[in-house]
Design a protein around this motif. Structure first.
Motif, short mmCIF file in Angstrom:
data_model
loop_
_atom_site.label_atom_id
_atom_site.label_comp_id
_atom_site.label_asym_id
_atom_site.label_seq_id
_atom_site.Cartn_x
_atom_site.Cartn_y
_atom_site.Cartn_z
N MET A 1 0.82 -1.24 -0.25
CA MET A 1 -0.10 0.16 0.00
C MET A 1 0.89 1.09 -0.09
O MET A 1 1.57 1.31 0.89
N GLU B 1 -2.61 5.55 -1.28
CA GLU B 1 -3.60 4.23 -0.78
C GLU B 1 -3.83 4.57 0.43
O GLU B 1 -5.12 4.45 1.04
N LEU B 2 -2.75 4.64 1.38
CA LEU B 2 -2.94 4.65 3.03
C LEU B 2 -3.64 5.72 3.26
O LEU B 2 -4.67 5.75 4.32
N PRO C 1 1.15 -4.57 6.97
CA PRO C 1 0.27 -4.36 5.80
C PRO C 1 -1.02 -5.27 5.76
O PRO C 1 -2.00 -4.94 5.19
N VAL D 1 -4.65 -4.65 6.80
CA VAL D 1 -5.82 -3.80 6.15
C VAL D 1 -7.05 -4.46 5.99
O VAL D 1 -8.17 -4.11 6.11
#
Length: 136
Positions: free
Chosen positions: A1, A5-6, A86, A89
């Motif tokens: 990401m 996008e984060l 990550p 998410v």
């Protein structure tokens, strides 16, 4: 990401979590978020304590108008969690979907109804707000 996008994920997520945090349904979601924050090898109890402190500050912020500061704290918390893991998410998205579903159910129940009886006649009034239903 990547960073964009984060940010696209974490900004609305922080808002949704802040809203949930100051609601009556928070206890339903707190333990799940604590486990996500703690990650595979972390301490979920410590994460829950952090969330309790953040929730208290969020409640206090509602009274003194400093809500944006709490949302920024939640944003930073999400960014830290996702930077460390990550893969978090996916459970975060699931949690946010459940929060949204919970809020939709609550909003669908906000209907007020009034009836007045006077001289053997009934005056009836129904007022409803916006209702959102989600297919399951």
């Amino acid at each position: 990401m990547n960073e964009l996008e984060l940010a696209q994920f974490a900004v609305p997520a922080a808002h949704a979590l802040l809203t949930a945090m100051v609601s009556d349904g928070w206890q339903t979601f707190k333990s799940r978020l604590a486990r996500i924050m703690a990650g595979r090898s972390g301490n979920a109890d410590l994460a829950a304590e952090t969330l309790d402190e953040l929730r208290q500050r969020a409640i206090d912020s509602q009274q003194n108008g400093d809500v944006q500061q709490r949302q920024n704290e939640i944003f930073a918390l999400l960014c830290t969690t996702l930077a460390r893991d990550p893969e978090a998410v996916t459970p975060l998205k699931e949690l946010l979907a459940d929060i949204e579903a919970h809020n939709s159910e609550v909003n669908a129940n906000n209907i007020s109804q009034n009836a007045t009886v006077q001289d053997n006649a009934v005056a009836f009034q129904q007022v409803s707000g916006s209702q959102t239903y989600q297919a399951r």
